[in-house]
Scaffold this motif. Structure first.
Motif, PDB file in Angstrom:
ATOM      1  N   SER A 117       0.824  -1.210   0.000  1.00 33.68           N
ATOM      2  CA  SER A 117       0.000   0.000   0.000  1.00 33.68           C
ATOM      3  C   SER A 117       0.855   1.257   0.000  1.00 33.68           C
ATOM      4  O   SER A 117       0.484   2.271  -0.618  1.00 33.68           O
ATOM      5  CB  SER A 117      -0.933  -0.001   1.218  1.00 33.68           C
ATOM      6  OG  SER A 117      -0.196   0.006   2.423  1.00 33.68           O
ATOM      7  N   GLN A 118       2.021   1.212   0.648  1.00 30.27           N
ATOM      8  CA  GLN A 118       2.911   2.375   0.664  1.00 30.27           C
ATOM      9  C   GLN A 118       3.516   2.618  -0.720  1.00 30.27           C
ATOM     10  O   GLN A 118       3.673   3.774  -1.135  1.00 30.27           O
ATOM     11  CB  GLN A 118       4.028   2.168   1.695  1.00 30.27           C
ATOM     12  CG  GLN A 118       3.542   1.958   3.114  1.00 30.27           C
ATOM     13  CD  GLN A 118       2.808   3.163   3.677  1.00 30.27           C
ATOM     14  OE1 GLN A 118       2.898   4.270   3.143  1.00 30.27           O
ATOM     15  NE2 GLN A 118       2.062   2.955   4.743  1.00 30.27           N
ATOM     16  N   ASN A 156       0.983   4.312  -2.826  1.00 31.95           N
ATOM     17  CA  ASN A 156       0.857   5.726  -2.481  1.00 31.95           C
ATOM     18  C   ASN A 156       1.938   6.574  -3.133  1.00 31.95           C
ATOM     19  O   ASN A 156       1.724   7.768  -3.399  1.00 31.95           O
ATOM     20  CB  ASN A 156       0.922   5.911  -0.955  1.00 31.95           C
ATOM     21  CG  ASN A 156      -0.300   5.375  -0.243  1.00 31.95           C
ATOM     22  OD1 ASN A 156      -1.379   5.269  -0.840  1.00 31.95           O
ATOM     23  ND2 ASN A 156      -0.150   5.018   1.021  1.00 31.95           N
ATOM     24  N   ASN A 190      -5.881  -0.921  -6.459  1.00 33.59           N
ATOM     25  CA  ASN A 190      -6.531  -0.948  -5.146  1.00 33.59           C
ATOM     26  C   ASN A 190      -7.723  -1.893  -5.129  1.00 33.59           C
ATOM     27  O   ASN A 190      -7.942  -2.616  -4.146  1.00 33.59           O
ATOM     28  CB  ASN A 190      -6.980   0.464  -4.750  1.00 33.59           C
ATOM     29  CG  ASN A 190      -5.814   1.352  -4.343  1.00 33.59           C
ATOM     30  OD1 ASN A 190      -4.928   0.919  -3.621  1.00 33.59           O
ATOM     31  ND2 ASN A 190      -5.808   2.585  -4.813  1.00 33.59           N
ATOM     32  N   SER A 248      -3.626   9.073  10.226  1.00 36.89           N
ATOM     33  CA  SER A 248      -3.059   9.587   8.975  1.00 36.89           C
ATOM     34  C   SER A 248      -1.542   9.474   8.963  1.00 36.89           C
ATOM     35  O   SER A 248      -0.901   9.752   7.953  1.00 36.89           O
ATOM     36  CB  SER A 248      -3.463  11.059   8.785  1.00 36.89           C
ATOM     37  OG  SER A 248      -3.016  11.841   9.886  1.00 36.89           O
ATOM     38  N   HIS A 250       1.743   7.606   8.616  1.00 38.35           N
ATOM     39  CA  HIS A 250       2.268   6.352   8.068  1.00 38.35           C
ATOM     40  C   HIS A 250       3.281   5.732   9.030  1.00 38.35           C
ATOM     41  O   HIS A 250       3.406   4.512   9.108  1.00 38.35           O
ATOM     42  CB  HIS A 250       2.926   6.596   6.713  1.00 38.35           C
ATOM     43  CG  HIS A 250       1.963   7.068   5.659  1.00 38.35           C
ATOM     44  ND1 HIS A 250       0.861   6.327   5.291  1.00 38.35           N
ATOM     45  CD2 HIS A 250       1.950   8.193   4.902  1.00 38.35           C
ATOM     46  CE1 HIS A 250       0.198   6.984   4.338  1.00 38.35           C
ATOM     47  NE2 HIS A 250       0.846   8.110   4.091  1.00 38.35           N
TER      48      HIS A 250
END
Length: 309
Positions: free
Chosen positions: A182-183, A186, A196, A266, A268
């Protein structure tokens, strides 16, 4: 920011858990200790199962495979983290990042599927004891592990292929201690909508279906145990499931905690700290859970220690 093609990206920067220089030696010592305990504990489980012919049963076959998966799972992330802490470097090559992502996904999915297979094994043992050896024959339980590995491998390769098609901006800083999917999404400058959707779909299939199978198995097991008239019989049946149920709660509980923390917070960096629970702590605790609650494993390990002494 100007996009650059993925083939031009030579490395990513893993920001880790803390930027404080004073914390680096503490983190190195802590994670090195946890990694050594994880490797030693799980290898002892494998040694105990392989050295005692009485433990050559489906349940312990699955347990030894789970221990091997835990060692591999931790080895995917912790050694690179330790190297970066020791060298004061945050870099990981592009190829290394994709490799880490692939193996991390492989062993995460494999652990989920193995826990489901182990729940099915307990279901057959408790609900159909007279047919247990017929159903759980060596060919069948070997096939279950092979299928679990194949599904996990194909899924992890799909994740790797998905990331390899992305383009990235000039910022290649990953706010994590490993290359987490997921990082990376992003950081991408590409449209990640399809990616996604695919992640949620795969997560629902390889997370939800195994968990549903485990819940169904324990529903049937509980129903069967409640029909046993003897209190000792009930205790013995529940005791064979206690360790597995503890590991299931730990694995899925920490995984759910990471997901909820990432949606609520929010930050990370905070999500990275929480993810330590399922990437490091869970594989370390699993051998303790199984050995402390299992007389066969404990007695075998003691015999090995006394023999070596």
């Amino acid at each position: 920011m100007k996009p650059q093609n993925l083939t031009d990206v030579s490395e990513f920067l893993l920001l880790g858990l803390s930027d404080d220089p004073d914390m680096q030696p503490l983190l190195f010592g802590l994670f090195l200790s946890m990694y050594l305990v994880t490797v030693l504990g799980n290898l002892l489980i494998i040694l105990a199962v392989s050295s005692n012919s009485h433990l050559h049963t489906p349940m312990y076959f699955f347990l030894s495979n789970l221990s091997l998966t835990d060692v591999s799972f931790s080895t995917t992330t912790i050694p690179k983290m330790l190297v970066n802490l020791q060298t004061h470097s945050k870099s990981i090559t592009y190829a290394g990042c994709l490799t880490q992502l692939t193996f991390f996904s492989l062993f995460a999915f494999l652990e989920s599927l193995l826990l489901t297979v182990m729940a099915y094994d307990r279901l057959v043992a408790i609900c159909h004891p007279l047919h247990y050896l017929v159903i759980m024959n060596p060919r069948f339980y070997g096939l279950l592990v092979l299928v679990s590995f194949s599904i996990s491998l194909l899924t992890s390769l799909l994740h790797c292929l998905m990331v390899s098609q992305l383009t990235f901006c000039e910022d290649v800083e990953v706010p994590h201690f490993f290359c987490e999917l997921s990082q990376l999404l992003n950081l991408s400058c590409s449209d990640t909508f399809i990616n996604n959707i695919l992640i949620y779909f795969i997560g629902a299939i390889l997370g939800g279906v195994p968990l549903s199978g485990i819940i169904y198995s324990y529903t049937q097991i509980t129903s069967s145990i409640l029909r046993v008239s003897s209190s000792y019989g009930k205790y013995k049946a529940f005791s064979t499931c206690g360790s597995h149920l503890s590991v299931v709660c730990l694995f899925y509980g920490t995984g759910l905690g990471v997901y909820l923390s990432s949606t609520v917070s929010s930050s990370h960096r905070k999500s990275a700290v929480v993810s330590v629970m399922y990437t490091v702590v869970t594989p370390m605790l699993n051998p303790f859970i199984y050995s402390l609650r299992n007389k066969d494993i404990k007695s075998t390990l003691w015999r090995i220690i006394i023999k070596k002494a």
